[in-house]
Write a protein that holds these residues in place. Structure first.
Motif, PDB file in Angstrom:
ATOM      1  N   ILE A   1       9.295 -14.475 -17.668  1.00 58.52           N
ATOM      2  CA  ILE A   1       8.092 -14.734 -16.857  1.00 58.52           C
ATOM      3  C   ILE A   1       7.003 -13.730 -17.227  1.00 58.52           C
ATOM      4  O   ILE A   1       5.837 -14.094 -17.378  1.00 58.52           O
ATOM      5  N   ALA A   2       7.367 -12.472 -17.398  1.00 56.62           N
ATOM      6  CA  ALA A   2       6.393 -11.440 -17.765  1.00 56.62           C
ATOM      7  C   ALA A   2       5.770 -11.729 -19.127  1.00 56.62           C
ATOM      8  O   ALA A   2       4.613 -11.368 -19.374  1.00 56.62           O
ATOM      9  N   ALA A   3       6.509 -12.413 -20.013  1.00 59.67           N
ATOM     10  CA  ALA A   3       6.007 -12.708 -21.357  1.00 59.67           C
ATOM     11  C   ALA A   3       5.101 -13.946 -21.395  1.00 59.67           C
ATOM     12  O   ALA A   3       4.471 -14.205 -22.425  1.00 59.67           O
TER      13      ALA A   3
ATOM     14  N   VAL B   1       0.657 -16.537 -13.525  1.00 59.05           N
ATOM     15  CA  VAL B   1       0.110 -16.520 -12.165  1.00 59.05           C
ATOM     16  C   VAL B   1       0.473 -17.808 -11.426  1.00 59.05           C
ATOM     17  O   VAL B   1       0.875 -17.778 -10.259  1.00 59.05           O
ATOM     18  N   LEU B   2       0.365 -18.952 -12.111  1.00 60.06           N
ATOM     19  CA  LEU B   2       0.661 -20.232 -11.460  1.00 60.06           C
ATOM     20  C   LEU B   2       2.147 -20.367 -11.140  1.00 60.06           C
ATOM     21  O   LEU B   2       2.514 -20.867 -10.072  1.00 60.06           O
ATOM     22  N   ILE B   3       3.007 -19.900 -12.036  1.00 61.72           N
ATOM     23  CA  ILE B   3       4.452 -19.940 -11.782  1.00 61.72           C
ATOM     24  C   ILE B   3       4.786 -19.082 -10.562  1.00 61.72           C
ATOM     25  O   ILE B   3       5.559 -19.486  -9.691  1.00 61.72           O
TER      26      ILE B   3
ATOM     27  N   TYR C   1       7.338 -18.270  -6.285  1.00 58.54           N
ATOM     28  CA  TYR C   1       7.527 -17.123  -5.396  1.00 58.54           C
ATOM     29  C   TYR C   1       6.677 -17.281  -4.138  1.00 58.54           C
ATOM     30  O   TYR C   1       7.092 -16.896  -3.057  1.00 58.54           O
ATOM     31  N   GLY C   2       5.488 -17.868  -4.296  1.00 60.55           N
ATOM     32  CA  GLY C   2       4.608 -18.076  -3.152  1.00 60.55           C
ATOM     33  C   GLY C   2       4.897 -19.360  -2.408  1.00 60.55           C
ATOM     34  O   GLY C   2       4.324 -19.621  -1.360  1.00 60.55           O
ATOM     35  N   ASP C   3       5.769 -20.206  -2.985  1.00 59.10           N
ATOM     36  CA  ASP C   3       6.170 -21.466  -2.366  1.00 59.10           C
ATOM     37  C   ASP C   3       4.970 -22.355  -2.042  1.00 59.10           C
ATOM     38  O   ASP C   3       4.915 -22.981  -0.992  1.00 59.10           O
TER      39      ASP C   3
END
Length: 168
Positions: free
Chosen positions: A117-119, A126-128, A133-135
């Motif tokens: 994800i960091a890569a 940001v969208l992922i 994570y933000g649901d």
């Protein structure tokens, strides 16, 4: 329909029922419902028509459109209910100790996912994070960011594809 809405006219409802119930049942069967399910659903739709008659507005829709919209929504509710998984059986007593090998593997996989994800490119990352994570739904993300919904979906799809390849 106005007589049903304004005066709870049973004779008018009987005529409406005789006209629409078989058509609603046929519509439900054509949409994939079993005949017995379609029969029950059609009955339910007509009961809803009687109970919700006060909500009918001829300026917004014809009687047929209103009745078939109720039928369509009821069919969607049935499909959702049928697809809902059964809850797992509850066990009594303490949970068994997890296998240490499985714990280590899960931790390593989580670390690989975090690195993948960091890569990601920043716009995708940001969208992922917002989606998972933000649901947040794609529509909520689009409203929040001001980006078109299609752009949101494309970027998330590309990001998931990259993550799938990174995770092997």
């Amino acid at each position: 329909m106005r007589r049903i809405r304004d005066h709870a006219d049973r004779a008018a409802f009987a005529a409406l029922f005789a006209h629409f119930a078989p058509r609603v049942k046929a519509f439900l069967i054509k949409s994939g419902a079993e005949p017995s399910v379609a029969e029950d659903c059609a009955q339910d739709v007509m009961v809803t028509v009687w109970r919700k008659a006060h909500l009918f507005d001829p300026a917004r829709a014809s009687v047929a459109t209103w009745v078939f919209t109720i039928a369509r929504n009821r069919r969607i509710d049935l499909l959702r209910r049928d697809r809902r998984p059964e809850p797992e059986a509850l066990t009594w007593g303490p949970e068994p100790e997890p296998d240490q090998q499985a714990v280590v593997e899960l931790q390593q996989e989580s670390e690989r996912l975090s690195a993948a994800i960091a890569a990601l490119p920043e716009k995708q990352k940001v969208l992922i994070e917002q989606a998972y994570y933000g649901d947040l739904s794609h529509r909520e993300i689009a409203e929040m960011t001001g980006l078109p919904l299609g752009t949101i979906k494309s970027r998330i799809r590309l990001a998931l594809d990259r993550l799938r390849h990174a995770m092997g």
